[in-house]
Design a protein around this motif. Structure first.
Motif, PDB file in Angstrom:
ATOM      1  N   ARG A  62     -17.331 -42.263  16.421  1.00 59.17           N
ATOM      2  CA  ARG A  62     -17.242 -41.089  15.089  1.00 59.17           C
ATOM      3  C   ARG A  62     -15.730 -41.189  14.883  1.00 59.17           C
ATOM      4  O   ARG A  62     -15.414 -40.961  13.655  1.00 59.17           O
ATOM      5  CB  ARG A  62     -17.376 -39.737  16.022  1.00 59.17           C
ATOM      6  CG  ARG A  62     -19.014 -39.591  15.656  1.00 59.17           C
ATOM      7  CD  ARG A  62     -19.372 -37.966  15.652  1.00 59.17           C
ATOM      8  NE  ARG A  62     -18.846 -37.274  14.403  1.00 59.17           N
ATOM      9  CZ  ARG A  62     -18.344 -36.159  14.459  1.00 59.17           C
ATOM     10  NH1 ARG A  62     -18.771 -35.292  15.389  1.00 59.17           N
ATOM     11  NH2 ARG A  62     -18.088 -35.327  13.550  1.00 59.17           N
ATOM     12  N   TYR A  75      -9.944 -34.881  15.103  1.00 59.63           N
ATOM     13  CA  TYR A  75     -11.185 -35.248  16.174  1.00 59.63           C
ATOM     14  C   TYR A  75     -10.736 -35.664  17.507  1.00 59.63           C
ATOM     15  O   TYR A  75     -11.095 -35.302  18.438  1.00 59.63           O
ATOM     16  CB  TYR A  75     -12.085 -36.550  15.383  1.00 59.63           C
ATOM     17  CG  TYR A  75     -13.239 -36.775  16.360  1.00 59.63           C
ATOM     18  CD1 TYR A  75     -14.493 -36.162  16.126  1.00 59.63           C
ATOM     19  CD2 TYR A  75     -13.186 -37.829  17.266  1.00 59.63           C
ATOM     20  CE1 TYR A  75     -15.504 -36.215  16.779  1.00 59.63           C
ATOM     21  CE2 TYR A  75     -14.331 -37.877  18.056  1.00 59.63           C
ATOM     22  CZ  TYR A  75     -15.421 -37.148  17.862  1.00 59.63           C
ATOM     23  OH  TYR A  75     -16.675 -37.513  18.565  1.00 59.63           O
ATOM     24  N   HIS A  79     -11.060 -33.610  20.913  1.00 55.90           N
ATOM     25  CA  HIS A  79     -11.925 -34.302  22.127  1.00 55.90           C
ATOM     26  C   HIS A  79     -11.180 -34.649  23.255  1.00 55.90           C
ATOM     27  O   HIS A  79     -11.681 -34.407  24.523  1.00 55.90           O
ATOM     28  CB  HIS A  79     -12.922 -35.481  21.586  1.00 55.90           C
ATOM     29  CG  HIS A  79     -14.002 -34.953  20.663  1.00 55.90           C
ATOM     30  ND1 HIS A  79     -15.129 -35.079  21.137  1.00 55.90           N
ATOM     31  CD2 HIS A  79     -13.998 -34.385  19.664  1.00 55.90           C
ATOM     32  CE1 HIS A  79     -15.911 -34.435  20.209  1.00 55.90           C
ATOM     33  NE2 HIS A  79     -15.135 -34.149  19.145  1.00 55.90           N
ATOM     34  N   CYS A 103     -29.266 -29.988  19.418  1.00 58.35           N
ATOM     35  CA  CYS A 103     -29.538 -29.210  18.223  1.00 58.35           C
ATOM     36  C   CYS A 103     -30.865 -28.433  18.127  1.00 58.35           C
ATOM     37  O   CYS A 103     -31.962 -29.054  18.752  1.00 58.35           O
ATOM     38  CB  CYS A 103     -29.649 -30.308  17.198  1.00 58.35           C
ATOM     39  SG  CYS A 103     -30.027 -29.608  15.378  1.00 58.35           S
ATOM     40  N   CYS A 106     -33.572 -29.479  14.741  1.00 57.34           N
ATOM     41  CA  CYS A 106     -34.229 -30.901  14.234  1.00 57.34           C
ATOM     42  C   CYS A 106     -34.288 -31.773  15.431  1.00 57.34           C
ATOM     43  O   CYS A 106     -33.777 -31.706  16.326  1.00 57.34           O
ATOM     44  CB  CYS A 106     -33.388 -31.363  12.986  1.00 57.34           C
ATOM     45  SG  CYS A 106     -31.953 -32.415  13.511  1.00 57.34           S
ATOM     46  N   ARG A 108     -33.524 -35.144  14.957  1.00 58.21           N
ATOM     47  CA  ARG A 108     -33.036 -36.545  14.559  1.00 58.21           C
ATOM     48  C   ARG A 108     -32.630 -36.927  15.965  1.00 58.21           C
ATOM     49  O   ARG A 108     -31.802 -36.349  16.711  1.00 58.21           O
ATOM     50  CB  ARG A 108     -31.571 -35.762  13.796  1.00 58.21           C
ATOM     51  CG  ARG A 108     -31.605 -36.553  12.361  1.00 58.21           C
ATOM     52  CD  ARG A 108     -30.583 -35.994  11.465  1.00 58.21           C
ATOM     53  NE  ARG A 108     -29.167 -36.218  12.158  1.00 58.21           N
ATOM     54  CZ  ARG A 108     -28.138 -35.380  11.789  1.00 58.21           C
ATOM     55  NH1 ARG A 108     -28.529 -34.578  10.823  1.00 58.21           N
ATOM     56  NH2 ARG A 108     -27.182 -35.518  12.297  1.00 58.21           N
ATOM     57  N   GLY A 113     -25.008 -31.491  17.293  1.00 55.13           N
ATOM     58  CA  GLY A 113     -25.087 -30.166  17.280  1.00 55.13           C
ATOM     59  C   GLY A 113     -24.196 -29.586  18.446  1.00 55.13           C
ATOM     60  O   GLY A 113     -23.177 -30.244  18.730  1.00 55.13           O
ATOM     61  N   PRO A 115     -22.291 -28.642  21.517  1.00 58.19           N
ATOM     62  CA  PRO A 115     -21.556 -29.456  22.723  1.00 58.19           C
ATOM     63  C   PRO A 115     -21.748 -28.749  23.770  1.00 58.19           C
ATOM     64  O   PRO A 115     -21.665 -27.630  24.035  1.00 58.19           O
ATOM     65  CB  PRO A 115     -20.115 -29.944  22.589  1.00 58.19           C
ATOM     66  CG  PRO A 115     -19.639 -28.638  21.593  1.00 58.19           C
ATOM     67  CD  PRO A 115     -20.745 -28.337  20.697  1.00 58.19           C
ATOM     68  N   SER A 127     -13.454 -26.852  17.598  1.00 52.26           N
ATOM     69  CA  SER A 127     -12.969 -26.479  16.147  1.00 52.26           C
ATOM     70  C   SER A 127     -11.850 -27.142  15.591  1.00 52.26           C
ATOM     71  O   SER A 127     -10.883 -27.435  16.541  1.00 52.26           O
ATOM     72  CB  SER A 127     -12.812 -24.910  15.858  1.00 52.26           C
ATOM     73  OG  SER A 127     -12.960 -24.906  14.662  1.00 52.26           O
ATOM     74  N   HIS A 128     -11.837 -27.651  14.349  1.00 51.02           N
ATOM     75  CA  HIS A 128     -10.554 -28.295  13.983  1.00 51.02           C
ATOM     76  C   HIS A 128     -10.274 -27.828  12.273  1.00 51.02           C
ATOM     77  O   HIS A 128     -11.533 -27.692  11.795  1.00 51.02           O
ATOM     78  CB  HIS A 128     -10.324 -29.771  13.997  1.00 51.02           C
ATOM     79  CG  HIS A 128     -11.720 -30.419  14.294  1.00 51.02           C
ATOM     80  ND1 HIS A 128     -13.005 -30.310  13.554  1.00 51.02           N
ATOM     81  CD2 HIS A 128     -12.097 -31.116  15.546  1.00 51.02           C
ATOM     82  CE1 HIS A 128     -13.898 -30.797  14.323  1.00 51.02           C
ATOM     83  NE2 HIS A 128     -13.383 -31.508  15.403  1.00 51.02           N
ATOM     84  N   ASP A 146     -13.908 -20.697  16.402  1.00 54.11           N
ATOM     85  CA  ASP A 146     -13.796 -21.127  15.110  1.00 54.11           C
ATOM     86  C   ASP A 146     -12.374 -20.979  14.482  1.00 54.11           C
ATOM     87  O   ASP A 146     -11.876 -19.817  14.866  1.00 54.11           O
ATOM     88  CB  ASP A 146     -14.766 -20.427  13.917  1.00 54.11           C
ATOM     89  CG  ASP A 146     -14.693 -21.486  12.752  1.00 54.11           C
ATOM     90  OD1 ASP A 146     -14.931 -22.484  12.803  1.00 54.11           O
ATOM     91  OD2 ASP A 146     -14.175 -21.088  11.578  1.00 54.11           O
ATOM     92  N   GLU A 192     -18.289 -17.942  11.660  1.00 58.27           N
ATOM     93  CA  GLU A 192     -18.767 -19.216  12.317  1.00 58.27           C
ATOM     94  C   GLU A 192     -18.667 -19.338  13.789  1.00 58.27           C
ATOM     95  O   GLU A 192     -19.253 -19.953  14.399  1.00 58.27           O
ATOM     96  CB  GLU A 192     -17.763 -20.321  11.799  1.00 58.27           C
ATOM     97  CG  GLU A 192     -18.539 -21.397  11.210  1.00 58.27           C
ATOM     98  CD  GLU A 192     -17.973 -22.472  10.623  1.00 58.27           C
ATOM     99  OE1 GLU A 192     -17.627 -23.358  11.367  1.00 58.27           O
ATOM    100  OE2 GLU A 192     -17.467 -22.394   9.326  1.00 58.27           O
ATOM    101  N   LYS A 196     -21.698 -20.648  16.166  1.00 52.06           N
ATOM    102  CA  LYS A 196     -21.472 -21.824  16.792  1.00 52.06           C
ATOM    103  C   LYS A 196     -21.907 -21.341  18.445  1.00 52.06           C
ATOM    104  O   LYS A 196     -22.201 -22.139  19.131  1.00 52.06           O
ATOM    105  CB  LYS A 196     -19.991 -22.311  16.848  1.00 52.06           C
ATOM    106  CG  LYS A 196     -19.856 -23.083  15.479  1.00 52.06           C
ATOM    107  CD  LYS A 196     -18.184 -23.295  15.150  1.00 52.06           C
ATOM    108  CE  LYS A 196     -17.953 -24.588  15.813  1.00 52.06           C
ATOM    109  NZ  LYS A 196     -16.328 -24.891  15.300  1.00 52.06           N
ATOM    110  N   GLY A 199     -25.341 -21.871  18.525  1.00 53.42           N
ATOM    111  CA  GLY A 199     -25.908 -23.124  18.364  1.00 53.42           C
ATOM    112  C   GLY A 199     -26.428 -23.237  16.805  1.00 53.42           C
ATOM    113  O   GLY A 199     -26.872 -24.431  16.599  1.00 53.42           O
ATOM    114  N   LEU A 202     -24.349 -23.782  10.823  1.00 54.03           N
ATOM    115  CA  LEU A 202     -24.273 -23.344   9.196  1.00 54.03           C
ATOM    116  C   LEU A 202     -25.907 -23.640   8.802  1.00 54.03           C
ATOM    117  O   LEU A 202     -26.085 -23.630   7.754  1.00 54.03           O
ATOM    118  CB  LEU A 202     -23.451 -23.998   8.056  1.00 54.03           C
ATOM    119  CG  LEU A 202     -21.982 -23.813   8.507  1.00 54.03           C
ATOM    120  CD1 LEU A 202     -21.166 -24.585   7.655  1.00 54.03           C
ATOM    121  CD2 LEU A 202     -21.701 -22.339   8.431  1.00 54.03           C
ATOM    122  N   MET A 203     -26.784 -23.808   9.736  1.00 60.09           N
ATOM    123  CA  MET A 203     -28.241 -23.673   9.300  1.00 60.09           C
ATOM    124  C   MET A 203     -28.615 -22.239   9.227  1.00 60.09           C
ATOM    125  O   MET A 203     -29.909 -22.097   8.457  1.00 60.09           O
ATOM    126  CB  MET A 203     -29.120 -24.466  10.590  1.00 60.09           C
ATOM    127  CG  MET A 203     -28.782 -25.812  10.686  1.00 60.09           C
ATOM    128  SD  MET A 203     -29.098 -26.810   9.233  1.00 60.09           S
ATOM    129  CE  MET A 203     -30.658 -26.967   9.265  1.00 60.09           C
TER     130      MET A 203
END
Ligand SMILES: CC(C)(COP(=O)(O)OP(=O)(O)OC[C@H]1O[C@@H](n2cnc3c(N)ncnc32)[C@H](O)[C@@H]1OP(=O)(O)O)[C@@H](O)C(=O)NCCC(=O)NCCS
Length: 276
Positions: A62, A75, A79, A103, A106, A108, A113, A115, A127-128, A146, A192, A196, A199, A202-203
């Motif tokens: 990533r 990032y 991390h 997540c 979904c 996927r 999603g 952590p 957050s960044h 956030d 936010e 967060k 979980g 922004l869905m």
């Protein structure tokens, strides 16, 4: 890498790879009922190449996929810092920390999603924004942090309809014009942080949430059409430094928020600057 003295208000901390049980790093332990929030300026792999050694293969992929150097630095710093502060709590080395991603929206197949840490009561959030990162660790319940760089005035006005409820937009309009961009950013960080912690991210449209006005103590006041049973939301502002706003939300019992600053030296040593 140099081995640093234990972290103690501005003294060098440990260098990369330490943190095994029994090695004092000086990174404070999170107590029961506490949430610790760390802030740091982003540093890239060009300045601190050793930080890359802390990431796992998924994180490295990533990191490398970001086109902009600044995004890679954000990032990497978030991390690496998360691994270092979590490792201290769990009595292991930063490279041994295993993050899981969940997540709730979904199936996927690739991990994404919120952590978390498998098999541990410790909860975390990252957050960044701009040039800064935030990492929150909680033993009080699921956590969301956030961090937001204060938006430019025209950007804040553009985003307001999607982010703010009707009552919040009216409250923002009542602020002096010079305070509106920071006020909007305060709203945005609070919302936010809550999304967060749950979980949802922004869905869930942030405009469905109503939080307290920027000049008032942080609180979640309403959440339109929230169906499932849920834990109480404890929301607090945290000071992230000039030009930014930040908030942290913890789900469950009352919690004490403890704030820390961190900075990376060129050799990868983690420092904790002296309180001002
Ligand atoms: C997660 C989200 C709220 C982050 O907002 P942001 O302001 O862009 O970014 P921040 O820097 O504050 O936070 C990013 C961090 O949030 C965390 N995160 C990602 N999804 C999360 C979720 N559902 N809940 C809580 N935290 C989440 C990650 O740790 C991420 O850090 P990383 O990218 O370094 O791993 C937002 O990007 C989002 O909701 N994304 C998912 C939307 C989506 O595409 N869903 C489709 C798949 S279900």
């Amino acid at each position: 890498m140099n081995k640093g003295a234990p972290l103690d208000g501005g003294t060098p901390g440990r260098s990369l790879g330490e943190g095994q049980r029994g090695v004092s790093t000086g990174i404070p332990r999170v107590g029961a009922g506490e949430c610790h929030v760390w802030f740091a300026e982003a540093v890239g792999a060009v300045r601190v190449p050793g930080l890359l050694e802390l990431l796992d293969d998924r994180e490295l992929a990533r990191h490398d996929a970001f086109a902009r150097e600044q995004d890679r630095a954000l990032y990497l710093t978030a991390h690496a810092l998360a691994r270092e502060v979590v490792a201290e709590q769990l009595g292991m080395g930063p490279r041994e920390v295993r993050f899981v991603l969940e997540c709730r929206h979904c199936d996927r197949p690739e991990p994404h999603g919120k952590p978390g840490l498998a098999g541990s009561p410790l909860e975390l959030s990252l957050s960044h924004s701009g040039s800064r990162v935030a990492v929150a660790l909680s033993l009080a319940g699921p956590v969301g942090v956030d961090l937001e760089e204060i938006a430019a005035g025209d950007r804040a006005a553009e985003l307001a309809p999607a982010v703010l409820s009707t009552a919040e937009r009216a409250a923002l309009e009542r602020l002096p014009e010079a305070e509106r961009a920071a006020g909007f950013t305060r709203y945005w960080a609070r919302k936010e942080a809550v999304l967060k912690a749950t979980g949802d991210g922004l869905m869930v449209e942030p405009a469905r949430l109503t939080v307290s006005a920027p000049e008032e103590p942080a609180a979640l006041l309403a959440w339109d059409d929230r169906k499932e049973p849920h834990l109480p939301v404890r929301l607090q502002d945290v000071d992230p430094g000039t030009g930014y706003r930040a908030a942290v939300a913890v789900l469950g019992a009352e919690c004490t928020v403890v704030r820390h600053d961190a900075a990376y030296g060129g050799d990868g040593t983690l420092y904790r600057p002296r309180p001002q």
